[in-house]
Design a protein around this motif. Sequence first.
Motif, PDB file in Angstrom:
ATOM      1  N   GLU A 191      33.948  72.738  59.295  1.00  0.00           N
ATOM      2  CA  GLU A 191      34.587  72.245  57.973  1.00  0.00           C
ATOM      3  C   GLU A 191      34.991  70.893  58.042  1.00  0.00           C
ATOM      4  OE1 GLU A 191      37.888  74.936  57.481  1.00  0.00           O
ATOM      5  OE2 GLU A 191      36.798  76.807  57.656  1.00  0.00           O
ATOM      6  N   GLY A 192      34.753  70.303  56.574  1.00  0.00           N
ATOM      7  CA  GLY A 192      35.065  69.013  56.580  1.00  0.00           C
ATOM      8  C   GLY A 192      33.896  67.939  57.077  1.00  0.00           C
ATOM      9  N   LEU A 193      32.721  68.683  57.314  1.00  0.00           N
ATOM     10  CA  LEU A 193      31.723  67.813  57.868  1.00  0.00           C
ATOM     11  C   LEU A 193      30.955  67.024  56.972  1.00  0.00           C
ATOM     12  CD1 LEU A 193      29.591  67.406  60.362  1.00  0.00           C
ATOM     13  CD2 LEU A 193      28.045  69.187  59.093  1.00  0.00           C
ATOM     14  N   ALA A 194      31.252  67.316  55.553  1.00  0.00           N
ATOM     15  CA  ALA A 194      30.287  66.578  54.650  1.00  0.00           C
ATOM     16  C   ALA A 194      31.367  65.120  54.644  1.00  0.00           C
ATOM     17  CB  ALA A 194      30.355  66.990  53.241  1.00  0.00           C
ATOM     18  N   GLY A 195      32.392  65.074  54.478  1.00  0.00           N
ATOM     19  CA  GLY A 195      32.992  63.870  54.313  1.00  0.00           C
ATOM     20  C   GLY A 195      33.288  63.133  55.579  1.00  0.00           C
ATOM     21  N   ARG A 196      33.028  63.743  56.834  1.00  0.00           N
ATOM     22  CA  ARG A 196      32.846  62.740  57.927  1.00  0.00           C
ATOM     23  C   ARG A 196      31.642  62.142  57.981  1.00  0.00           C
ATOM     24  NH1 ARG A 196      36.413  64.521  61.899  1.00  0.00           N
ATOM     25  NH2 ARG A 196      35.555  62.935  63.140  1.00  0.00           N
ATOM     26  N   LEU A 197      30.453  62.628  57.541  1.00  0.00           N
ATOM     27  CA  LEU A 197      29.229  62.276  57.528  1.00  0.00           C
ATOM     28  C   LEU A 197      28.782  61.291  56.193  1.00  0.00           C
ATOM     29  CD1 LEU A 197      26.954  65.112  58.901  1.00  0.00           C
ATOM     30  CD2 LEU A 197      27.949  63.115  60.322  1.00  0.00           C
ATOM     31  N   GLY A 198      29.687  61.304  55.033  1.00  0.00           N
ATOM     32  CA  GLY A 198      29.494  60.630  54.317  1.00  0.00           C
ATOM     33  C   GLY A 198      28.625  61.113  53.181  1.00  0.00           C
ATOM     34  N   ILE A 199      28.495  62.437  53.234  1.00  0.00           N
ATOM     35  CA  ILE A 199      27.563  63.465  52.260  1.00  0.00           C
ATOM     36  C   ILE A 199      28.370  63.868  51.144  1.00  0.00           C
ATOM     37  CG2 ILE A 199      25.989  65.125  52.084  1.00  0.00           C
ATOM     38  CD1 ILE A 199      25.742  64.987  55.193  1.00  0.00           C
ATOM     39  N   PRO A 200      27.989  63.822  49.831  1.00  0.00           N
ATOM     40  CA  PRO A 200      28.782  64.272  48.720  1.00  0.00           C
ATOM     41  C   PRO A 200      28.771  65.702  48.885  1.00  0.00           C
ATOM     42  CG  PRO A 200      26.967  62.717  47.971  1.00  0.00           C
ATOM     43  CD  PRO A 200      26.678  63.059  49.699  1.00  0.00           C
ATOM     44  N   ALA A 201      30.063  66.235  48.504  1.00  0.00           N
ATOM     45  CA  ALA A 201      30.528  67.430  48.868  1.00  0.00           C
ATOM     46  C   ALA A 201      29.501  68.356  48.111  1.00  0.00           C
ATOM     47  CB  ALA A 201      31.931  67.757  48.238  1.00  0.00           C
ATOM     48  N   GLU A 202      29.043  68.299  47.126  1.00  0.00           N
ATOM     49  CA  GLU A 202      28.027  69.230  46.412  1.00  0.00           C
ATOM     50  C   GLU A 202      26.487  69.252  47.088  1.00  0.00           C
ATOM     51  OE1 GLU A 202      27.479  65.142  44.407  1.00  0.00           O
ATOM     52  OE2 GLU A 202      28.911  66.359  45.342  1.00  0.00           O
ATOM     53  N   ARG A 203      26.357  68.379  48.236  1.00  0.00           N
ATOM     54  CA  ARG A 203      25.209  68.337  48.939  1.00  0.00           C
ATOM     55  C   ARG A 203      25.319  69.071  50.384  1.00  0.00           C
ATOM     56  NH1 ARG A 203      21.056  68.354  45.708  1.00  0.00           N
ATOM     57  NH2 ARG A 203      19.681  67.597  47.429  1.00  0.00           N
TER      58      ARG A 203
END
Length: 320
Positions: A191-203
């Motif tokens: 959970e929250g992985l996208a933000g930590r990796l700088g990936i847009p949430a929709e991706r």
Amino acid sequence: MRILLWHVHGSWTTAFVQGPHTYVVPVTPGRGPDGLGRAATFDWPESVVELSPEQLRATDVDLVVLQRPHEAELARQWLGRRPGHDVPAVYLEHNAPGGPVPDARHPAADRPELTIVHVTHFNRLMWDCGATPATVIEHGIVDPGPLWTGRLPRAAVVVNEPLRRGRTTGTDLLPYFSGAAPLDVFGMGTEGLAGRLGIPAERCHGQELVQSALHREMAERRVYLHPVRWTSLGLSLLEAMHLGMPVVALATTEVAEAVPARAGVVSHRPDVLHDAVRGFLADPARARETGRAARAAALARYGLQRFLDDWECLIKEVTR
């Protein structure tokens, strides 16, 4: 026969306890790592019995399955017997070696009273087991059934603690692969992985699910992506194949043998895998046929009955 083993690896144990024996799992107050007891999120039969350390002292067991270095001492304390000397024992090694590969020394090396059981031939090759007898019993899977629909044009990834494990599990590759398909990453700590990796949430979306729900959700995705650099053969990969999912995977450790060409795309090159993910998303019919081939290959090599039969042969050998 009564077999003592610790609840260490839920998916593997789920297959193992489908056998004909009584399986004793230690349980401690608070259910810590050395006393988890029965699984809460896996379906285990009634033949799996919880016993406290105090109860174990008065219990006869026929075989001890060790999985971590300190368990031999725990067994000595809790049973009052030494594994490999006073009671037959094997050491089940789930993992590929870490550290100074290929010179990694196994913690049970040079203990001829034990047998080390590896889950892949790659692992047996890479671990230095010294004088300890070693064998391989490949994984077996409780078949979840051909659930794949591919309804969602997204890629499923299953990995636990991707941020902590980093390059080992290919977490650093996820931003690149998110350009090929939206990623649904399932597992603990996602959970929250996208933000930590700088990936847009929709991706990219991370979610932790229990096993039964996980299989249904995986099967809704068009393709299974396995970006792992260095672990043992992931059971989630084999489960995806059982579900009938086409597989796109890095050609590392045992993957190249586990996934035949007809079952997906396996390569050391991320760009090849990137294009393969896009290709499966764009062609549902090809994804369906590839997934069918993946399921057939997984059933043939990693079916549950073969796994249980292999273990029965080894159990008879070490307890005779």
